[in-house]
Design a protein around this motif. Structure first.
Motif, mmCIF file in Angstrom:
data_model
loop_
_atom_site.group_PDB
_atom_site.id
_atom_site.type_symbol
_atom_site.label_atom_id
_atom_site.label_comp_id
_atom_site.label_asym_id
_atom_site.label_seq_id
_atom_site.Cartn_x
_atom_site.Cartn_y
_atom_site.Cartn_z
ATOM 1 N N TYR A 117 -8.340 5.083 3.282
ATOM 2 C CA TYR A 117 -6.933 4.441 3.139
ATOM 3 C C TYR A 117 -7.154 3.334 1.939
ATOM 4 C CZ TYR A 117 -4.179 6.630 6.654
ATOM 5 O OH TYR A 117 -3.631 7.902 7.314
ATOM 6 N N ASP A 118 -8.391 2.833 1.779
ATOM 7 C CA ASP A 118 -8.598 1.947 0.763
ATOM 8 C C ASP A 118 -8.764 2.624 -0.619
ATOM 9 O OD1 ASP A 118 -9.923 -1.148 0.376
ATOM 10 O OD2 ASP A 118 -10.924 0.623 -0.966
ATOM 11 N N PRO B 142 -2.532 1.952 14.654
ATOM 12 C CA PRO B 142 -3.455 1.049 13.919
ATOM 13 C C PRO B 142 -4.356 0.676 14.927
ATOM 14 C CG PRO B 142 -1.181 0.192 13.579
ATOM 15 C CD PRO B 142 -1.211 1.383 14.393
ATOM 16 N N LYS C 159 -15.611 -5.858 4.183
ATOM 17 C CA LYS C 159 -15.268 -4.952 5.309
ATOM 18 C C LYS C 159 -15.826 -3.641 4.624
ATOM 19 C CE LYS C 159 -12.392 -4.478 8.968
ATOM 20 N NZ LYS C 159 -11.060 -4.832 9.661
ATOM 21 N N HIS D 79 -10.868 4.070 7.257
ATOM 22 C CA HIS D 79 -10.706 2.733 6.531
ATOM 23 C C HIS D 79 -11.101 2.853 4.949
ATOM 24 C CE1 HIS D 79 -10.369 -1.506 6.136
ATOM 25 N NE2 HIS D 79 -11.180 -1.683 5.318
ATOM 26 N N SER E 158 -5.938 -2.311 15.081
ATOM 27 C CA SER E 158 -5.756 -3.521 15.511
ATOM 28 C C SER E 158 -4.893 -3.735 16.466
ATOM 29 C CB SER E 158 -5.309 -4.218 14.315
ATOM 30 O OG SER E 158 -3.966 -3.903 13.773
ATOM 31 N N GLU F 158 -8.931 -1.725 -3.339
ATOM 32 C CA GLU F 158 -10.234 -2.988 -3.341
ATOM 33 C C GLU F 158 -11.509 -2.553 -3.654
ATOM 34 O OE1 GLU F 158 -9.811 -5.795 -0.003
ATOM 35 O OE2 GLU F 158 -9.454 -7.120 -1.647
ATOM 36 N N LEU G 164 -4.950 4.336 -1.168
ATOM 37 C CA LEU G 164 -3.791 3.442 -1.035
ATOM 38 C C LEU G 164 -3.900 1.808 -1.707
ATOM 39 C CD1 LEU G 164 -1.953 4.799 1.906
ATOM 40 C CD2 LEU G 164 -1.604 5.401 -0.305
ATOM 41 N N VAL G 165 -5.088 1.333 -1.295
ATOM 42 C CA VAL G 165 -5.431 -0.065 -1.305
ATOM 43 C C VAL G 165 -6.097 -0.295 -2.864
ATOM 44 C CG1 VAL G 165 -6.102 -2.299 -0.448
ATOM 45 C CG2 VAL G 165 -5.521 -0.676 1.168
ATOM 46 N N PHE H 259 0.783 -1.104 0.072
ATOM 47 C CA PHE H 259 -0.104 0.043 0.010
ATOM 48 C C PHE H 259 0.743 1.317 -0.059
ATOM 49 C CE2 PHE H 259 -2.294 -3.047 3.024
ATOM 50 C CZ PHE H 259 -2.905 -3.762 1.873
ATOM 51 N N GLY I 262 -6.118 6.245 12.846
ATOM 52 C CA GLY I 262 -5.140 5.324 12.376
ATOM 53 C C GLY I 262 -3.949 5.797 11.977
ATOM 54 N N SER J 218 -14.188 -5.589 -1.329
ATOM 55 C CA SER J 218 -14.104 -5.995 0.097
ATOM 56 C C SER J 218 -15.386 -5.874 1.144
ATOM 57 C CB SER J 218 -12.961 -5.474 0.583
ATOM 58 O OG SER J 218 -13.130 -5.057 1.994
#
Lengths: 359, 373
Positions: free
Chosen positions: B332-333, B307, B345, B329, B309, B339, B336-337, B167, B303, B343
Motif C-alpha cells: 500500500y505504501d 485495518p 516503519k 503495508h 489498527s 513514502e 498509494l502512499v 492515499f 488489511g 519511513s
C-alpha cells in the motif's frame, strides 16, 4: 447395491485411517469457522482516532465525547499537525481531526465552523462508514433543536451480529472447498496409481462405483457440516435459526453433491494431485467470491452478475441466509433448491460422464 | 553446495513443471484471481434497493424521496402504499431497505415538531445493513436540515466537515483492493505449487532417490524451490502491469522497493508451502492444509477487510504472526502512499520480511529428514 455400500465403506475407512487428513478436515470445520466468525469484523470497530486541538478545548472536547466504543478507540491527542499526519501515514491512526484556533469562535458567532479531517482511505469500506458516522455525529451536534428522528428496525439479524454471518459464510466456503478437493483427489489418486482403468474394466458396474466413491465424500462433508453447525454456529456463537433446520440440511446435501460433481469434473481433467490442487483453486475462488458472500450481487460488474447465476454457491448462500435469518417458510425456498439442484445436476452429469470413459 | 548437482536437479524439476502443463496454471491463476476479484469485490454499498412508503404525499415528502432517487447509494424501486407488501419484498430478499414517511411529515416539519421516520433494514448481511442505515440517516438529516433551515429562516450553528482523504482520494474501490489482492495472490499461488513438491515424492516413493543420493538437505530444498521461485518472479511484473494499466491504480513509490519486497515475500510463501510439504504425509492433506493456511489468513490479515489498527486481542497478535500484514503495508505504501524507505516503519517491515524468509528456510532444512522414518 452390495458393491455400492462396500465401496462407500472402503472409502470411509480409508479416510479415517489417515489421521492427518481427519485432523485437518475437523480443524477446517470447527476452528477455522470459529476464527473467521470471531475475527473478521466488517463494520468499523476500534477505529483509531487522533486529534490536534488548537481551539483550546470546550466545544472540541464535547465533540470528541461522541466518538465512543465499540466503533472508536479513545481519541489520542497530538501536539502538531505534522505528528498527526505522520501517524496517519504509518497506519497507526485512521481518522485525524484538526480543530483550528478559531474553530470554537466561529461556531459561537453563529457562523459555519470548519472541521479539518484526515482520513486514511486504504481500507475503503471502513473509510466510507467512518465518514458517514462522522457526518452524522457532526450533524447531530450542529443543531440540538433538530426534530427529525429515525426509528430503525433491523430485520432478521437484530444485533447486526457479524460473527454469525461470517461463521456461516466461512462454513459454506469450507464446504465448497472440501467437497471439491476430497472428491477430486479420491478419483485422481486411483488415476495416479493406475488402478482406475482396471476399475472401469472390471465386471462391476462403473456407474455404481463412481456414485459410491463420490457419495462417501459427501457423507464426510455432511458430518463435518453437522459438527460445525452444532458446535460452532449454534454452540459457540449461539446463532438463532428462524427457519427449518431440516431444510438447511437438505439444501446442504444437494450442495455437497454439486461440489462432488465439480470434483468429478476436475478429476476427469487432471492427471495428478498437483493439477487437482491448481485446478480446484482456479475453480473454487471465483465460485466463493462471486457468490454474494463478500459483495452483494447487484453491486458487481454487470457481466459478473450474469456469471454468478452459474455459481451454485450463490443459491446455497441465499438459501441459507433465508433459512437462518429471514425465516422464510420451506415452500418459498424452492428457487434456491431449484438453483442448487439444476446447476449441481448438470455439473455432476458432466463430471460423471467424463470420468466414466476409459479413453 | 555442489552447484552442478543442484543445476541438474533444477533442470529436472523445471522440465517436470513444463511437461505437466503446470506452467499454464502458474501464470493463469494469479492473473485470473486479480481480474475477477478486482471487478468482483466492492466494499462500497451503491444502489441499495429501496422501497419508500409515503403516507404524507406532500411537497416535502416528495422532496425527500427525490433526494433518495438522486443519491447513487440508493435505487428507489417504487413507491408503495402498503407496509405489508414492502416487508414482504424484504423477506423475499428483493429489497434491502424500506423507508416509511409518516402522515403529518410536512406539517410537523414546518412546526419544528418531532417526526419519526421508520426505516426497516435487512441486516442478514450485517456490514451492508449498517452501512445502508448510516447512509439513510445521512440523506434524511441532510435533507431535513436544509428544508428546516430554509423554512425557519434562522441561522443554525453548523459545523462543516473539510475532509482530506489521504492515499485514495477518489475512494475508488480498485485502489483499495487491488494492491491487497497482489499480497493475497502471491501468498496462495506459490504456496500451493510448493506444497506438493516434496510430499509428491513421498507418496510415490521416489523420495528414496534423495535419501540414497549424496545430495544434502539444503541442496535438495534449493533445487526444489529455485525453479518455482523464478517462474513466480515473473508474476510480480505481470501483476504490477495488471494493477497499474488495467485497474489504473496509481503507483507512487519506488519500483525497486516493490520488486525487492515482493521477491522476499515470494521466498516466504514458497517456504510456507515447503514446510507443509515436509510435515505432511499425503498430497491431499498438503493441498487442504495449504488452502486453509493461506487463503483465510491472507484475507483476514491483509488489511483489505479491516485495518490492523482496529484489531484487538488475539486477532491482533495473529495478524503480526502472519507475513501478509508486513508485505501489504509495503504494497500500500508503494502504490498509494509513496513514502518508501524514508519511513522507519517500512524499513522495519522490510527487515522483518527478510528475517521471516530466512527463518522459514532454516526451519525447513532443520526438520526435513534424510532417512526413513
Amino acid at each position: 447395491m452390495r458393491v455400492f455400500w462396500t465401496v462407500v465403506a472402503r472409502e470411509l475407512v480409508r479416510f479415517i485411517r489417515s489421521w492427518q487428513l481427519v485432523l485437518v478436515v475437523l480443524y477446517a470445520f470447527t476452528m477455522e469457522v470459529y476464527i473467521a466468525g470471531s475475527g473478521i469484523e466488517l463494520k468499523p470497530r476500534n477505529v483509531a482516532i487522533g486529534y490536534v486541538d488548537e481551539s483550546g478545548g470546550g466545544l472540541s472536547q464535547k465533540l470528541l465525547h461522541y466518538f465512543h466504543e465499540p466503533e472508536f478507540l479513545p481519541p489520542v491527542a497530538f501536539h502538531s499537525q505534522a505528528a498527526l499526519s505522520q501517524a496517519v501515514f504509518d497506519k497507526e491512526i485512521i481518522l485525524g481531526l484538526i480543530f483550528d484556533e478559531d474553530f470554537e469562535r466561529t461556531f459561537r458567532k453563529n457562523k459555519h465552523a470548519t472541521l479539518n479531517v484526515l482520513l486514511d482511505a486504504t481500507a475503503a469500506s471502513q473509510a466510507y462508514t467512518t465518514l458517514s458516522y462522522l457526518s452524522n455525529i457532526v450533524l447531530n451536534f450542529s443543531d440540538t433543536a433538530f426534530s427529525v428522528e429515525l426509528v430503525t428496525h433491523k430485520l432478521f439479524n437484530e444485533n447486526a451480529n457479524n460473527a454469525t454471518f461470517m461463521a456461516l459464510t466461512e462454513l459454506l466456503s469450507i464446504t465448497t472447498m472440501l467437497s471439491v478437493i476430497l472428491t477430486a483427489v479420491v478419483f485422481v489418486k486411483e488415476k495416479e496409481d493406475g488402478t482406475w482403468d482396471i476399475m472401469l474394466l472390471m465386471p462391476v458396474d462403473a456407474k455404481s462405483i463412481i456414485l459410491a466413491k463420490s457419495f462417501s465424500q459427501v457423507i464426510i462433508v455432511m458430518i463435518g457440516i453437522v459438527i460445525s453447525v452444532g458446535f460452532v454456529v449454534f454452540g459457540a456463537f449461539d446463532t438463532p435459526i428462524h427457519g427449518s433446520f431440516f431444510a438447511f440440511l437438505v439444501l446442504a446435501f444437494f450442495y455437497a453433491f454439486t461440489g462432488a460433481g465439480i470434483g468429478l469434473f476436475v478429476a476427469a481433467v487432471a492427471k495428478d494431485v498437483m493439477q487437482v490442487a491448481q485446478l480446484s483453486v482456479v475453480i473454487m475462488l471465483p465460485l466463493i467470491f462471486l457468490s454474494g458472500a463478500w459483495t452483494p450481487i447487484y453491486a458487481m460488474h454487470p457481466w459478473l452478475q450474469t456469471l454468478s447465476l452459474l455459481s451454485p454457491l450463490r443459491y446455497f448462500i441465499e438459501g441459507t441466509e433465508s433459512i437462518f435469518f429471514r425465516g422464510t417458510p420451506v415452500l418459498e425456498l424452492y428457487p434456491y433448491f431449484l438453483g442448487v439442484f439444476s446447476v449441481g445436476s448438470i455439473l455432476y452429469v458432466i463430471g460423471f460422464r467424463k470420468i466414466g470413459h476409459l479413453f | 553446495m555442489k552447484l552442478s548437482v543442484v543445476k541438474a536437479y533444477v533442470l529436472k524439476e523445471l522440465s517436470e513443471i513444463v511437461r505437466s502443463r503446470l506452467i499454464i496454471m502458474v501464470y493463469l491463476m494469479p492473473t485470473m484471481v486479480l481480474v475477477l476479484f478486482g471487478y468482483g469485490i466492492r466494499m462500497e454499498v451503491t444502489g441499495a434497493r429501496t422501497l419508500i412508503i409515503d403516507y404524507d404525499q406532500s411537497h416535502y415528502s416528495r422532496l425527500l424521496i427525490e433526494k433518495f432517487a438522486h443519491s447513487k447509494y440508493f435505487t428507489v424501486q417504487k413507491e408503495l402504499r402498503l407496509e405489508s407488501e414492502a416487508l414482504d419484498a424484504i423477506h423475499r430478499a428483493q429489497s434491502d431497505v424500506v423507508i416509511i414517511i409518516p402522515e403529518s411529515f410536512e406539517k410537523r416539519l414546518l412546526h419544528g415538531q418531532k417526526i419519526q421516520i421508520g426505516v426497516f433494514v435487512d441486516t442478514a448481511f450485517p456490514m451492508r445493513g449498517s452501512t445502508i442505515e448510516s447512509y439513510v440517516k445521512g440523506v434524511v438529516l441532510n435533507a431535513a436540515s436544509a428544508i428546516q433551515e430554509r423554512m425557519l429562516d434562522r441561522d443554525a450553528h453548523t459545523i462543516a466537515i473539510n475532509q482530506r482523504t489521504l492515499f485514495n482520494q477518489a475512494m475508488r474501490d480498485e485502489d483499495a483492493i487491488v494492491p491487497g489482492l497482489i499480497g493475497l495472490v502471491l501468498l496462495i499461488a506459490p504456496a500451493i505449487l510448493a506444497a506438493l513438491l516434496i510430499v509428491k515424492e513421498k507418496e510415490k516413493g521416489t523420495i528414496f532417490n534423495f535419501y540414497a543420493s549424496a545430495l544434502s538437505k539444503a541442496e535438495f530444498i534449493a533445487a526444489k524451490l529455485i525453479p518455482v521461485f523464478f517462474l513466480h518472479s515473473i508474476n510480480i511484473f505481470i501483476l504490477f502491469l495488471w494493477a497499474t494499466y488495467w485497474f489504473d491504480v496509481p503507483f507512487r513509490g519506488s519500483f525497486w522497493l516493490y520488486w525487492i519486497a515482493s521477491e522476499l515475500y515470494l521466498v516466504i510463501s514458497l517456504s510456507i508451502g515447503m514446510l507443509i510439504s515436509i510435515v505432511t504425509r499425503t498430497q491431499i492433506v498438503a493441498v487442504v492444509l495449504t488452502v486453509i493456511v493461506t487463503i483465510i489468513p491472507g484475507f483476514l490479515y491483509s488489511g483489505i477487510l479491516m485495518p490492523i489498527s482496529s484489531m484487538v486481542g488475539f486477532s491482533r497478535y495473529e495478524a503480526h504472526i502472519f507475513p501478509v500484514m508486513y508485505y501489504n503495508h509495503i504494497l500500500y505504501d508503494v502504490f498509494l502512499v509513496g513514502e518508501g524507505l524514508a519511513s522507519a516503519k517500512t524499513q522495519l517491515y522490510l527487515f522483518i520480511l527478510a528475517f521471516y524468509g530466512l527463518f522459514l528456510m532454516g526451519l525447513g532444512s532443520l526438520i526435513l529428514k534424510k532417512e526413513l522414518r
